[in-house]
Write an enzyme that holds these catalytic residues in place. Sequence first.
Site, PDB file in Angstrom:
ATOM      1  N   ASN A  62       0.836  -1.218   0.000  1.00  0.00           N
ATOM      2  CA  ASN A  62       0.000   0.000   0.000  1.00  0.00           C
ATOM      3  C   ASN A  62       0.862   1.257   0.000  1.00  0.00           C
ATOM      4  OD1 ASN A  62       0.679  -0.760   2.698  1.00  0.00           O
ATOM      5  ND2 ASN A  62      -0.944   0.530   3.515  1.00  0.00           N
ATOM      6  N   GLU A  64       0.435   5.340   0.569  1.00  0.00           N
ATOM      7  CA  GLU A  64      -0.483   6.393   1.025  1.00  0.00           C
ATOM      8  C   GLU A  64      -0.019   7.762   0.541  1.00  0.00           C
ATOM      9  OE1 GLU A  64      -1.003   5.814   5.255  1.00  0.00           O
ATOM     10  OE2 GLU A  64      -2.135   3.959   4.913  1.00  0.00           O
ATOM     11  N   CYS A  73      -4.214   0.704  -2.386  1.00  0.00           N
ATOM     12  CA  CYS A  73      -4.044  -0.521  -1.608  1.00  0.00           C
ATOM     13  C   CYS A  73      -2.944  -1.405  -2.201  1.00  0.00           C
ATOM     14  CB  CYS A  73      -5.335  -1.332  -1.616  1.00  0.00           C
ATOM     15  SG  CYS A  73      -6.700  -0.578  -0.737  1.00  0.00           S
ATOM     16  N   GLU A  75      -3.082  -4.641  -2.815  1.00  0.00           N
ATOM     17  CA  GLU A  75      -3.563  -5.602  -3.825  1.00  0.00           C
ATOM     18  C   GLU A  75      -3.630  -4.969  -5.203  1.00  0.00           C
ATOM     19  OE1 GLU A  75      -4.785  -4.811  -0.877  1.00  0.00           O
ATOM     20  OE2 GLU A  75      -6.205  -6.305  -0.143  1.00  0.00           O
ATOM     21  N   CYS A 112     -10.231  -4.945   0.534  1.00  0.00           N
ATOM     22  CA  CYS A 112     -11.373  -4.031   0.483  1.00  0.00           C
ATOM     23  C   CYS A 112     -12.214  -4.326  -0.772  1.00  0.00           C
ATOM     24  CB  CYS A 112     -10.901  -2.585   0.479  1.00  0.00           C
ATOM     25  SG  CYS A 112     -10.274  -2.005  -1.109  1.00  0.00           S
ATOM     26  N   CYS A 115     -10.625  -3.492  -4.244  1.00  0.00           N
ATOM     27  CA  CYS A 115      -9.623  -4.481  -4.671  1.00  0.00           C
ATOM     28  C   CYS A 115     -10.292  -5.762  -5.144  1.00  0.00           C
ATOM     29  CB  CYS A 115      -8.644  -4.765  -3.531  1.00  0.00           C
ATOM     30  SG  CYS A 115      -7.525  -3.380  -3.210  1.00  0.00           S
TER      31      CYS A 115
HETATM   32  N1  THU Z   1      -5.281  -1.310   2.568  1.00  0.00           N
HETATM   33  C1  THU Z   1      -4.746  -2.172   1.658  1.00  0.00           C
HETATM   34  O1  THU Z   1      -3.610  -2.003   1.222  1.00  0.00           O
HETATM   35  N2  THU Z   1      -5.510  -3.207   1.247  1.00  0.00           N
HETATM   36  C2  THU Z   1      -6.805  -3.425   1.637  1.00  0.00           C
HETATM   37  O2  THU Z   1      -7.463  -4.309   1.121  1.00  0.00           O
HETATM   38  C3  THU Z   1      -7.381  -2.603   2.694  1.00  0.00           C
HETATM   39  C4  THU Z   1      -6.603  -1.434   3.117  1.00  0.00           C
HETATM   40  C5  THU Z   1      -4.470  -0.175   3.009  1.00  0.00           C
HETATM   41  C6  THU Z   1      -4.977   1.150   2.548  1.00  0.00           C
HETATM   42  C7  THU Z   1      -4.391   2.071   3.562  1.00  0.00           C
HETATM   43  O3  THU Z   1      -3.077   2.422   3.130  1.00  0.00           O
HETATM   44  C8  THU Z   1      -4.264   1.222   4.811  1.00  0.00           C
HETATM   45  O4  THU Z   1      -4.433  -0.113   4.400  1.00  0.00           O
HETATM   46  C9  THU Z   1      -5.279   1.548   5.881  1.00  0.00           C
HETATM   47  O5  THU Z   1      -6.549   1.488   5.414  1.00  0.00           O
END
Ligand code: THU
Length: 157
Positions: A62, A64, A73, A75, A112, A115
């Site tokens: 991930n 940000e 994310c 995935e 999520c 994804c």
């Molecule tokens: N996140 C993912 O990388 N994958 C997911 O399926 C859910 C959330 C990340 C997004 C964000 O950077 C952090 O987790 C907190 O939500």
Amino acid sequence: MQNQSININYQEFSSIDELNAEDRELACAAIEGMKGSYAPYSHFNVGAAVRMSNGQIVRGANQENAAFPSGLCAERTAMFAAGAKYPDKDMQSIAVAGGVYGRITDEPATPCGACRQVMAQYQAKSGKPMSVIMVGGKKIWKFEKVDDILPLIFDSI
Ligand code: THU
């Protein structure tokens, strides 16, 4: 009116050692992938790994951003990188792992909705089931196809 139900089958493992060799390699790549996470806001580090039909594994993590919607994310980072690198190959399987400050959660990391929708698209593109492995420190779940984690998939108009 009729009541209907949707049944989802999946496998639960209590350790990475219980997985077959390919899945174990992918799960370990997802855990390793957590190191690529850039999560200065949530501190939730997620790693993902995609197995391609040519045997290659593509990792993601991930990323940000101060403008929150601009982040992505793990995935989707992995799938988009895999799609861009191997446009003619199928995505056979994806694994995901996550944890706060890099310490993997006991429970499996669950993707999520956005994804899952992207997984559905690549599964439809390949025409074959894409398995999804959700990795936790004390529990691992394996779903044989994306339909199992996204029932009633929207796949085209
Ligand atoms: N996140 C993912 O990388 N994958 C997911 O399926 C859910 C959330 C990340 C997004 C964000 O950077 C952090 O987790 C907190 O939500």
